[in-house]
Design an enzyme around this catalytic site. Structure first.
Site, PDB file in Angstrom:
ATOM      1  N   CYS A  31      35.667 115.165 -20.158  1.00  0.00           N
ATOM      2  CA  CYS A  31      34.603 114.078 -20.298  1.00  0.00           C
ATOM      3  C   CYS A  31      33.971 114.110 -21.183  1.00  0.00           C
ATOM      4  O   CYS A  31      33.147 113.120 -21.811  1.00  0.00           O
ATOM      5  CB  CYS A  31      33.590 114.274 -19.126  1.00  0.00           C
ATOM      6  SG  CYS A  31      32.402 115.546 -19.376  1.00  0.00           S
TER       7      CYS A  31
ATOM      8  N   HIS B 230      32.892 133.227  -7.309  1.00  0.00           N
ATOM      9  CA  HIS B 230      33.679 133.514  -8.777  1.00  0.00           C
ATOM     10  C   HIS B 230      32.621 134.055  -9.852  1.00  0.00           C
ATOM     11  O   HIS B 230      32.969 134.657 -10.730  1.00  0.00           O
ATOM     12  CB  HIS B 230      34.205 132.151  -9.366  1.00  0.00           C
ATOM     13  CG  HIS B 230      35.307 131.584  -8.791  1.00  0.00           C
ATOM     14  ND1 HIS B 230      36.556 132.323  -8.243  1.00  0.00           N
ATOM     15  CD2 HIS B 230      35.491 130.561  -8.022  1.00  0.00           C
ATOM     16  CE1 HIS B 230      37.187 131.331  -7.257  1.00  0.00           C
ATOM     17  NE2 HIS B 230      36.751 130.378  -7.504  1.00  0.00           N
TER      18      HIS B 230
END
Ligand SMILES: [Zn+2]
Ligand SMILES: [Zn+2]
Length: 651
Positions: free
Chosen positions: A317, A369
């Protein structure tokens, strides 16, 4: 007279921080210092914890303006507002102040206040007074009281702040605020919200975070208070927001993708960020309205910070992230990440202290994570690890051993790493592995722990070598629980069970983020299996915390199915009847059979298994009577026409 005039379900005018005005609202819950408000006509994720001073009885006319006093919603994030809130909390904590406090703005309220007309409502307008009267009645019944001592739900709007500065509504950023709102909306639609005890979150303290993370890591993601007046901000303070030493694997995104970096530099030689670029990094969007248009990130961010090297990635983006997939909003992400970890701790405290039986932490960003020294895969702080280690420290006689079950489709590399040598935390993960091809590429079945932690790490690593076969779903996940997780858990005999509950194994996720077909019923069954385990081993102490899950509809219905299961009272006799006729198949597919056999072959040096399971011919079937009956299987398929979801009002 203080809070005694507050009745649940009563209508008030409540200050809405993000819109800067009073709106008609209903009181849902209260605790020592804050009141949980549902704003009428707004979706349930707008519900908020606010101070008593921010509510007043409904005024009959529309001339409601902000009174000349300070408001201190829990969501206020600027430094000055934080200070105000602290002062305000101190006032409430001060018993003398408390005694003096009168609430003239509420004194005429009789209890079941109803609209006199003229108030402001959210986009859906006024909600049914009957529905709210029903809520009020339920709240004060024995059933209502019992429900609020069973299952807790922790939610806090500050976790919606973490988003990419580009405010993309596209799937470019799967880990986005809508995840929480879609789950809350589903819980609302299913009328589950009234049956839970609502808890508000808090930020985890640096000391709590340091139980699982290095000081450097905490420093990286805990920016100093921003000083608005400075024209030039030293680039190193921006740099401090971002992880300077990401391990190479973070360059691969959770859903795939490649890192692109631009070489244009926007810094001066002495390391200062130019003001024009500073504005891009620090958009002035303190409000959390989802329609914020204060940033228009249409031009790509052609900036690479020059110090430290390899600091950041440029995402598709155009904005900067700490990896190709993991956004970092300089103003908000740190708060959201700290609230996610702190919220889980709050919930766990309530469970360990016996106020609640179990609970669900509706948190983001996720955590499994996040390693001790690295953020990756949408995760900054490892919520489960921080909460588990805090719990072991805080309740040394009560909680000596913790079992963490991780059913997110991805391996929890962070949780594994943090507990790899820990003898008293058993980590069991069931995940898509594909022989190391699936993100995060860790979680091989032979990773069993080191040192004192040998045998305290169990990876049920699923690989399917036959691309033609049915993807992994309910029978495969439930078989892993039945044949591996339950027997190992019994031998470990934990004092509390944590579940890293990701819902990205749910059907409806694209191949790069999931690709499995677990149904809401499957998640409900897994929740039931874990509840029965908790009941058998540790007095029911169980907490589920949200990890992944990115396709909103499957995420919402799967999470709601788990919460609904948590609400059910657990029978002390482990009743097998509950599983009767619940699965469309009791025979896991070949890939699963091979994967479970591999796991057991490795884990048998650490845990005992039934002799049948060690046989090469074991097919890991589930009990035959768990198979759905003919009647369910042959039931006519549901009409494909879209069903109009009934408008649900109230709680
Ligand atoms: Zn973006
Ligand atoms: Zn995941």
């Amino acid at each position: 007279m203080t809070t005694s005039m507050i009745r649940m379900g009563m209508q008030v005018d409540a200050w809405k921080q993000d819109l800067g005005d009073f709106y008609r609202a209903r009181i849902v819950e209260m605790d020592d210092s804050l009141i949980f408000i549902h704003y009428e006509g707004f979706p349930p994720d707008q519900a908020d914890w606010i101070h008593l001073s921010d509510i007043r009885r409904p005024l009959a006319n529309n001339n409601i303006s902000k009174p000349n006093r300070q408001h201190s919603s829990i969501n206020a994030l600027t430094a000055s507002t934080k200070r105000r809130r602290k002062e305000s909390l101190q006032q409430i904590d001060d018993p003398n102040q408390h005694q003096q406090r009168q609430w003239p703005h509420l004194q005429d309220e009789k209890g079941d206040g109803d609209d006199q007309g003229g108030g402001k409502y959210g986009p859906k307008g006024r909600e049914s007074p009957l529905s709210w009267k029903d809520y009020a009645t339920f709240y004060y019944t024995q059933e209502g009281t019992k429900a609020r001592h069973h299952t807790g739900l922790v939610q806090d709007r500050r976790m919606a702040l973490h988003s990419c500065p580009c405010h993309s509504k596209e799937f470019a950023h799967p880990e986005r605020p809508d995840r929480l709102s879609s789950i809350l909306q589903q819980l609302h639609n299913e009328r589950i919200l009234r049956y839970v005890k609502h808890l508000h979150g808090r930020e985890a303290t640096p000391s709590e975070l340091s139980k699982a993370h290095t000081i450097q890591h905490i420093h990286n993601y805990t920016p100093p208070e921003q000083e608005g007046n400075k024209e030039i901000m030293k680039v190193t303070s921006i740099a401090a927001l971002l992880n300077p030493t990401p391990p190479p694997k973070t360059l691969r995104g959770i859903g795939g993708g490649v890192v692109t970096t631009e070489t244009t530099t926007a810094t001066t030689q002495d390391g200062y960020l130019l003001p024009s670029h500073r504005n891009r990094l620090l958009p002035n969007d303190e409000n959390i309205t989802t329609t914020s248009t204060t940033t228009s990130a249409t031009t790509p961010m052609n900036v690479k910070l020059t110090y430290p090297p390899d600091l950041v990635c440029q995402m598709a983006c155009g904005e900067l992230g700490i990896a190709v997939d993991t956004t970092f909003h300089p103003s908000h992400s740190s708060v959201s990440a700290k609230v996610a970890a702190g919220s889980l701790i709050t919930l766990v405290d309530a469970i360990v202290q016996g106020q609640l039986h179990n609970g669900f932490a509706l948190v983001r960003p996720p955590g499994h994570h996040a390693e001790d020294d690295a953020a990756m895969g949408f995760c900054f702080f490892n919520n489960v690890a921080v909460a588990a280690l805090s719990t072991l420290d805080k309740y040394p006689t009560q909680i000596k051993k913790i079992l963490i079950i991780d059913w997110d489709i991805h391996h929890g590399n962070g949780t594994q790493k943090i507990f790899y040598d820990h003898p008293n935390v058993l980590y069991i993960s069931i995940h898509r592995w594909d022989h190391g091809e699936f993100y995060p590429h860790t979680g091989a079945p032979d990773e069993c722990g080191v040192g004192d932690g040998v045998g305290r790490n169990v990876n049920i690593a699923l690989s399917d070598d036959d691309s033609q076969s049915r993807p992994m779903g309910d029978p495969e996940f439930v078989a892993a629980f039945y044949h591996i997780i339950v027997p190992i858990a019994r031998q470990f005999n934990p004092d509390m069970i944590f579940v890293s509950a990701g819902f990205d194994a749910a059907a409806g996720h694209p191949e790069n983020l999931g690709g499995y077909i677990v149904t809401p019923r499957g998640f409900s069954l897994m929740t039931k299996l874990v509840m029965d385990l908790a009941q058998e081993l540790c007095d029911g102490k169980l907490v589920l915390t949200l990890e992944g899950g990115y396709a909103l509809q499957p995420l919402a219905v799967s999470a709601a199915a788990s919460v609904a299961q948590l609400l059910r009272p657990t029978s002390s006799s482990n009743n097998d009847d509950d599983y009767r006729h619940t699965l469309n198949s009791v025979k896991p597919n070949q890939g699963c059979v091979t994967s479970l056999a591999k796991c057991i072959q490795i884990q048998q040096s650490h845990w005992q298994f039934d002799a049948d399971l060690l046989s090469p011919s074991c097919r890991f079937h589930l009990p035959l009577h768990w198979h759905a009956s003919e009647a369910i299987l042959t039931r006519p398929k549901r009409d494909k026409r879209p069903i109009k979801v009934p408008m649900v009002e109230g709680y």
